[in-house]
Design a protein around this motif. Structure first.
Motif, PDB file in Angstrom:
ATOM      1  N   PHE A 253      45.330  30.624  42.611  1.00  0.00           N
ATOM      2  CA  PHE A 253      45.073  31.904  43.260  1.00  0.00           C
ATOM      3  C   PHE A 253      46.268  32.824  43.028  1.00  0.00           C
ATOM      4  CE2 PHE A 253      42.261  29.321  45.984  1.00  0.00           C
ATOM      5  CZ  PHE A 253      41.134  30.128  45.988  1.00  0.00           C
TER       6      PHE A 253
ATOM      7  N   SER B 165      46.041  39.242  49.863  1.00  0.00           N
ATOM      8  CA  SER B 165      44.715  38.795  49.471  1.00  0.00           C
ATOM      9  C   SER B 165      44.895  37.860  48.282  1.00  0.00           C
ATOM     10  CB  SER B 165      43.807  39.973  49.146  1.00  0.00           C
ATOM     11  OG  SER B 165      44.257  40.625  48.002  1.00  0.00           O
TER      12      SER B 165
ATOM     13  N   GLN C 212      40.263  35.724  34.977  1.00  0.00           N
ATOM     14  CA  GLN C 212      40.432  36.340  36.286  1.00  0.00           C
ATOM     15  C   GLN C 212      39.651  37.646  36.230  1.00  0.00           C
ATOM     16  OE1 GLN C 212      44.488  37.498  37.044  1.00  0.00           O
ATOM     17  NE2 GLN C 212      44.110  37.929  39.205  1.00  0.00           N
TER      18      GLN C 212
ATOM     19  N   TYR D 241      36.532  40.503  38.361  1.00  0.00           N
ATOM     20  CA  TYR D 241      35.502  40.762  39.359  1.00  0.00           C
ATOM     21  C   TYR D 241      34.231  39.958  39.090  1.00  0.00           C
ATOM     22  CZ  TYR D 241      38.456  44.743  40.663  1.00  0.00           C
ATOM     23  OH  TYR D 241      39.495  45.529  41.070  1.00  0.00           O
TER      24      TYR D 241
ATOM     25  N   GLU E 261      42.759  38.624  31.849  1.00  0.00           N
ATOM     26  CA  GLU E 261      42.669  39.413  33.090  1.00  0.00           C
ATOM     27  C   GLU E 261      41.523  40.410  33.001  1.00  0.00           C
ATOM     28  OE1 GLU E 261      46.535  41.442  33.218  1.00  0.00           O
ATOM     29  OE2 GLU E 261      47.080  40.053  34.820  1.00  0.00           O
TER      30      GLU E 261
ATOM     31  N   GLN F  18      43.138  36.108  44.745  1.00  0.00           N
ATOM     32  CA  GLN F  18      42.074  36.148  43.732  1.00  0.00           C
ATOM     33  C   GLN F  18      42.139  34.900  42.859  1.00  0.00           C
ATOM     34  OE1 GLN F  18      42.210  39.301  40.757  1.00  0.00           O
ATOM     35  NE2 GLN F  18      39.978  39.398  40.699  1.00  0.00           N
TER      36      GLN F  18
ATOM     37  N   SER G 233      35.308  36.681  40.944  1.00  0.00           N
ATOM     38  CA  SER G 233      35.582  37.010  42.345  1.00  0.00           C
ATOM     39  C   SER G 233      36.572  38.157  42.459  1.00  0.00           C
ATOM     40  CB  SER G 233      36.158  35.787  43.067  1.00  0.00           C
ATOM     41  OG  SER G 233      36.642  36.148  44.345  1.00  0.00           O
ATOM     42  N   ARG G 234      36.365  39.003  43.437  1.00  0.00           N
ATOM     43  CA  ARG G 234      37.377  39.997  43.802  1.00  0.00           C
ATOM     44  C   ARG G 234      38.445  39.291  44.624  1.00  0.00           C
ATOM     45  NH1 ARG G 234      36.177  45.707  43.296  1.00  0.00           N
ATOM     46  NH2 ARG G 234      34.291  45.762  42.024  1.00  0.00           N
ATOM     47  N   PRO G 235      39.603  39.942  44.810  1.00  0.00           N
ATOM     48  CA  PRO G 235      40.584  39.351  45.732  1.00  0.00           C
ATOM     49  C   PRO G 235      39.959  39.220  47.123  1.00  0.00           C
ATOM     50  CG  PRO G 235      41.575  41.128  44.458  1.00  0.00           C
ATOM     51  CD  PRO G 235      40.098  41.181  44.195  1.00  0.00           C
ATOM     52  N   GLU G 236      40.266  38.107  47.805  1.00  0.00           N
ATOM     53  CA  GLU G 236      39.641  37.801  49.098  1.00  0.00           C
ATOM     54  C   GLU G 236      40.698  37.603  50.174  1.00  0.00           C
ATOM     55  OE1 GLU G 236      36.297  36.911  49.743  1.00  0.00           O
ATOM     56  OE2 GLU G 236      35.507  35.870  47.960  1.00  0.00           O
TER      57      GLU G 236
END
Ligand code: C2E
Ligand code: CA
Ligand code: CA
Ligand code: CA
Length: 277
Positions: A55, A40, A254, A256, A234, A42, A259-262
């Motif tokens: 990412f 995934s 970085q 939530y 982080e 992020q 964005s969360r990991p996608e």
């Protein structure tokens, strides 16, 4: 004693832990063969305009019976057994393959990062190893960033540092991960071959007006900026934390909140359209 006059060395909990360890290790061997790991991604974004800097690739394991098993549980087990070597080879190859596809689709400015374990630093000759993967996947060196934890840096040999320097000469960037938890002396920052400092989530979590963590964050930021290193905070989960990071002149976040990991699929459909130049 266990009633027969034999001392029990293991408590039941330890027994359970060891059983789980062996079970997961065997299951990981299978998962590697069956290709059940996925990655995934992020985003790490600029505080200034929320544009994506890079990412981070994060490995995922959806076990057929147990469901999602977290990397915090299985990575240490993989490291204990050196299974991290074939798993890590797969991770870096897959991340570079995916990023090369995005790059060729127009995502030219965004980079990809990979977490490199201490076991890999010890057993792989970094420069030829990474350059071979870049050649095979067609990813330009400038699109790659390696994340190495502060504690791994402390244990790194001179030869490892030399290999990292060679990679930097190729245009690959190096980040010191979980910074602030590994007890390196601040002066070593000036000597290490690094481009990015990722400040551990702990500091953001603990920082508030009253806390000493806030002061520590301030000095990390000041030092990083003086050394012309890029700073990443982080674990930014709230607007307040984002604001604090902005005030402290930390360039990237970085977390939530952003964005969360996608999945690669979501990244492709959401991001690619906005980065076509
Ligand atoms: P890490 O390298 O520090 O990765 C960041 C972790 O923080 C990720 O957890 C990410 O999902 C999580 N995170 C991101 N934003 C937030 C936030 O706002 N709040 C909170 N609470 N967490 C946030 P994840 O994916 O579970 O990975 C945990 C650790 O497992 C990683 O920490 C890294 O040490 C290891 N790991 C994950 N993927 C890999 C990999 O591909 N290779 C290696 N060697 N280690 C990996
Ligand atoms: Ca990381
Ligand atoms: Ca980290
Ligand atoms: Ca971590």
């Amino acid at each position: 004693t266990d009633g027969r006059g034999i001392f029990r060395i293991y408590s039941p909990e330890m027994g359970n832990k060891m059983r789980r360890h062996h079970y997961l290790l065997e299951e990981m061997r299978l998962a590697l063969v069956n290709q059940s790991f996925t990655l995934s991604f992020q985003p790490i974004v600029h505080v200034e305009d929320c544009s994506i800097d890079y990412f981070e690739s994060l490995v995922r394991w959806n076990h057929p019976v147990e469901g999602e098993i977290t990397p915090s549980e299985f990575i240490p087990i993989a490291e204990d057994s050196n299974l991290i070597l074939p798993l890590g080879d797969w991770i870096i190859h897959e991340a570079c393959r995916q990023m090369a596809a995005w790059y060729n689709a127009g995502m030219k400015k965004v980079r990809i990062s990979i977490n490199v374990s201490g076991v890999q630093l010890k057993h792989r000759i970094l420069h030829p190893w990474i350059m071979d993967i870049l050649n095979k996947t067609g990813l330009p060196p400038k699109s790659l960033l390696l994340e190495i934890t502060e504690s791994c840096f402390i244990e790194a040999t001179k030869e490892t540092i030399t290999q990292l320097e060679l990679l930097r000469e190729e245009g690959i960037q190096i980040a010191i991960d979980d910074f602030g938890t590994g007890f390196s002396s601040l002066s070593t920052l000036a000597d290490l071959p690094i481009d990015v400092i990722k400040i551990d989530r702990l500091f953001i979590e603990q920082a508030n007006e009253k806390s000493k963590y806030n002061k520590i964050l301030e000095s990390i930021s000041e030092l990083g900026n003086k050394l012309s290193l890029k700073l990443v905070a982080e674990g930014v989960e709230s607007a307040e934390q984002f604001e604090l990071v902005r005030k402290l002149n930390i360039q990237c976040v970085q977390g939530y909140l952003v964005s969360r990991p996608e999945t690669s699929r979501n990244v492709g459909s959401k991001v690619l359209k906005q980065n076509l130049n």
